[in-house]
Design a protein around this motif. Structure first.
Motif, mmCIF file in Angstrom:
data_model
loop_
_atom_site.group_PDB
_atom_site.id
_atom_site.type_symbol
_atom_site.label_atom_id
_atom_site.label_comp_id
_atom_site.label_asym_id
_atom_site.label_seq_id
_atom_site.Cartn_x
_atom_site.Cartn_y
_atom_site.Cartn_z
ATOM 1 N N CYS A 187 0.803 -1.227 0.000
ATOM 2 C CA CYS A 187 0.000 0.000 0.000
ATOM 3 C C CYS A 187 0.836 1.278 0.000
ATOM 4 O O CYS A 187 0.359 2.321 -0.438
ATOM 5 C CB CYS A 187 -0.908 -0.007 1.222
ATOM 6 N N CYS A 219 5.608 -4.400 4.193
ATOM 7 C CA CYS A 219 6.965 -3.833 4.179
ATOM 8 C C CYS A 219 7.646 -3.877 5.539
ATOM 9 O O CYS A 219 8.704 -3.274 5.718
ATOM 10 C CB CYS A 219 6.881 -2.374 3.726
ATOM 11 N N CYS A 240 -0.882 -2.025 5.111
ATOM 12 C CA CYS A 240 -0.912 -3.465 4.842
ATOM 13 C C CYS A 240 0.131 -4.270 5.613
ATOM 14 O O CYS A 240 -0.037 -5.478 5.813
ATOM 15 C CB CYS A 240 -0.758 -3.723 3.355
HETATM 16 S S1 FES Z 1 3.642 -1.107 2.034
HETATM 17 FE FE1 FES Z 1 1.790 -1.356 3.147
HETATM 18 S S2 FES Z 1 2.378 -0.816 5.188
HETATM 19 FE FE2 FES Z 1 4.126 -0.393 4.016
#
Ligand code: FES
Ligand code: FES
Length: 175
Positions: free
Chosen positions: A39, A47, A44
């Motif tokens: 995201c 990462c 989400c």
């Molecule tokens: S890419 Fe979704 S929280 Fe970082």
């Protein structure tokens, strides 16, 4: 500008813009592409990496903010070709699915079990509810984390607690 920090025990340097996120620095500068970007808004959890023992969203962290700090990515969990006990538990419980959210699930669970090796199923669900998975009902993931607790000094799993509920009300909605 140059930023220096440790990744998975190795001292690294990278040339970045002041606006470069840690996620992009890890993936583009350092080619540690196990850290996934979904995201890019902190929602989400894909990462997630561990910075000085704390699970953080690398998409919301600037590379310059980790100057001098110590980072563990999903690549740092394994010992060479040998999976960590947590990774092995994910494989054993078929908790991998498509694998996109898996690095964030693993780093989040590793940070949790390092601090709380006796985390209950409810506690594991609470923490993992910050990581969105579009493939599954979370049950195998929770079971894998429960099963891995013993490797962190926690109790052995009774093998049943993970079936009680899903970790996130959105579970299954992404199919
Ligand atoms: S890419 Fe979704 S929280 Fe970082
Ligand atoms: S395993 Fe596919 S998004 Fe979670």
């Amino acid at each position: 500008m140059e930023v220096s920090f440790k990744v998975n025990g190795n001292a690294v340097k990278a040339q970045v813009e002041p606006r470069t996120t840690l996620s992009l620095c890890l993936r583009d500068n350092l080619r540690l592409t196990g850290t996934h970007v979904g995201c890019e808004h902190g929602v989400c959890g894909a990462c997630t990496v561990i910075v000085d023992g704390e699970a953080v969203r690398s998409c919301l962290t600037l590379a310059v903010q980790v100057e001098g700090r110590s980072i563990t990515t999903v690549e740092g969990l394994a010992d060479g070709d040998a999976l960590s006990p947590l990774q092995a538990a994910f494989r054993r419980h078929n908790a991998l699915q498509c694998g996109f959210c898996t690095p964030g699930m693993l780093t989040t669970a590793h940070a949790l079990l390092t601090d709380e090796p006796d985390a209950s199923a409810d506690r594991i669900r609470e923490v993992l509810s910050g990581n969105l998975c579009r493939c599954t009902g979370y049950v195998p993931i929770v079971e894998a984390v429960l099963d891995a607790r013993a490797a962190y000094g926690g109790p052995a799993s009774d093998g049943a607690a993970g079936h009680a509920a899903t970790a996130n009300p959105t579970a299954g909605a992404g199919r």
